[in-house]
Design an enzyme around this catalytic site. Structure first.
Site, short mmCIF file in Angstrom:
data_model
loop_
_atom_site.label_atom_id
_atom_site.label_comp_id
_atom_site.label_asym_id
_atom_site.label_seq_id
_atom_site.Cartn_x
_atom_site.Cartn_y
_atom_site.Cartn_z
N ASN A 9 0.88 -1.17 0.00
CA ASN A 9 0.00 0.00 0.00
C ASN A 9 0.91 1.22 0.00
O ASN A 9 1.45 1.58 1.04
CB ASN A 9 -0.89 -0.04 1.26
CG ASN A 9 -1.71 1.22 1.41
OD1 ASN A 9 -1.77 2.07 0.51
ND2 ASN A 9 -2.36 1.37 2.57
N LYS A 11 0.25 4.24 -0.30
CA LYS A 11 -0.35 5.47 0.27
C LYS A 11 -0.01 6.65 -0.65
O LYS A 11 0.12 6.46 -1.86
CB LYS A 11 0.10 5.68 1.71
CG LYS A 11 -0.11 4.41 2.54
CD LYS A 11 -0.03 4.61 4.02
CE LYS A 11 -0.25 3.29 4.73
NZ LYS A 11 -0.28 3.41 6.17
N HIS A 95 -9.76 1.27 4.56
CA HIS A 95 -8.50 1.47 5.30
C HIS A 95 -8.75 2.43 6.46
O HIS A 95 -9.54 3.37 6.34
CB HIS A 95 -7.43 2.03 4.36
CG HIS A 95 -6.07 2.02 4.98
ND1 HIS A 95 -5.68 2.98 5.88
CD2 HIS A 95 -5.04 1.15 4.87
CE1 HIS A 95 -4.45 2.70 6.29
NE2 HIS A 95 -4.04 1.59 5.69
N GLU A 97 -7.13 4.82 7.56
CA GLU A 97 -6.89 6.24 7.24
C GLU A 97 -8.09 6.84 6.51
O GLU A 97 -8.41 8.01 6.69
CB GLU A 97 -5.59 6.37 6.43
CG GLU A 97 -4.37 6.16 7.32
CD GLU A 97 -3.13 5.64 6.62
OE1 GLU A 97 -3.05 5.68 5.38
OE2 GLU A 97 -2.22 5.17 7.35
N GLU A 167 -5.94 -4.88 10.32
CA GLU A 167 -4.94 -3.84 10.54
C GLU A 167 -5.28 -3.07 11.81
O GLU A 167 -6.07 -2.12 11.78
CB GLU A 167 -4.92 -2.85 9.36
CG GLU A 167 -4.51 -3.47 8.04
CD GLU A 167 -3.86 -2.45 7.13
OE1 GLU A 167 -2.81 -2.75 6.57
OE2 GLU A 167 -4.39 -1.33 6.99
N GLY A 173 1.93 2.35 10.73
CA GLY A 173 2.90 3.44 10.61
C GLY A 173 3.55 3.84 11.92
O GLY A 173 4.18 4.89 12.00
N SER A 212 2.90 -2.05 10.41
CA SER A 212 4.33 -2.12 10.75
C SER A 212 4.95 -3.48 10.46
O SER A 212 5.81 -3.95 11.22
CB SER A 212 4.55 -1.68 12.21
OG SER A 212 4.17 -0.33 12.38
#
Ligand code: PGA
Length: 251
Positions: A9, A11, A95, A97, A167, A173, A212
């Site tokens: 991904n 991003k 996701h 985010e 996730e 991150g 991570s």
């Protein structure tokens, strides 16, 4: 044997020049492995570049988001049919985010999941709890709610053409991955919950771990029986790291 997958991904990272280097290195470095697939999920404007670079290779590609609508007055949105035109196989849906920063709630995520499949894409449906929710012991409830929101409208059979990604938000991150046992526990919970409706489908469902994942922790995460690969953010931007993570997913 159920399919395993490692998906990058990217991003909001990359440039034409950096992507060209990364894609060349991935094409050279990712070896064919029985039962294991590879993918990169790129920002929309790079999809023509990615499709040109990867077509005919063993690496699939996808988008990081998709509209819940097929067409219409939705400024800034991109439909599943458009993604299909650029050869996308996957679209990440839900996701954290997108959920956290762009207000995508469970019902919108479910609509995106359905729209992706309507266009012939395989959604990579992300679920996962925030740190406070984990600390309150709500992990399973949160994941079940996120999952059920999609299953209620799409039906369990739709998961035959989808990938799930667990996730935990606190691991994304942050450099703080879930322990292999924490990941395994949630993956097993997801598989069991889906298995209550369709045991065979649940047994064949690819469930990725994301948050991570690095070259040094991938082997122990991917060794867990219900972890079928990974959704990789930061480490997917560095060819040698992504290649090492993919190698760790071989069985
Ligand atoms: P990370 O991101 O690997 O950088 O933690 C994973 C993801 O957000 O999919």
């Amino acid at each position: 044997m159920r399919a395993r997958l490692v998906a990058g991904n990217w991003k909001m990272h990359g440039s034409l020049a950096a992507n060209a280097r990364l894609l060349d290195a991935l094409k050279a470095g990712l070896e064919r492995a029985e039962g294991l697939g590879y993918a990169v999920c790129a920002p929309f404007p790079f999809l023509p570049q990615v499709s040109e670079a990867l077509s005919g290779s063993r690496i699939a590609w996808g988008a990081q988001n998709v509209s819940e609508h097929d067409s219409g007055p939705y400024t800034g949105e991109v439909s599943g049919a458009m993604l299909k035109e650029f050869g996308c196989r996957f679209a990440i849906v839900g996701h954290s985010e997108r959920r956290g920063l762009y207000g995508e709630d469970d019902s919108r995520v479910a609509a995106k999941f359905i729209a992706a499949q309507r266009a012939g894409l395989e959604p990579i449906l992300c679920v996962g709890e925030a740190l406070a929710q984990r600390e309150r012991g709500e992990t399973e409830n949160v994941v079940a709610r996120q999952l059920d929101a999609v299953l209620d409208v799409a039906g369990v059979a739709a998961l035959a053409n989808a990938v799930l990604a667990y996730e935990p938000v606190w691991a994304i991150g942050t450099g703080r991955n879930a322990t292999p046992q924490q990941a395994q526990d949630v993956h097993a919970f997801i598989r069991k919950r889906i298995g209550a409706s369709d045991r065979a489908l649940a047994g064949n469902l690819t469930i990725l771990y994301g948050g991570s994942v690095k070259a040094n922790n991938a082997p122990e995460l991917f060794a867990m029986p219900d972890v079928d690969g990974g959704l990789i953010g930061g480490a997917s931007l560095v060819a040698e790291d992504f290649i090492a993570i993919c190698a760790a997913a071989q069985r």
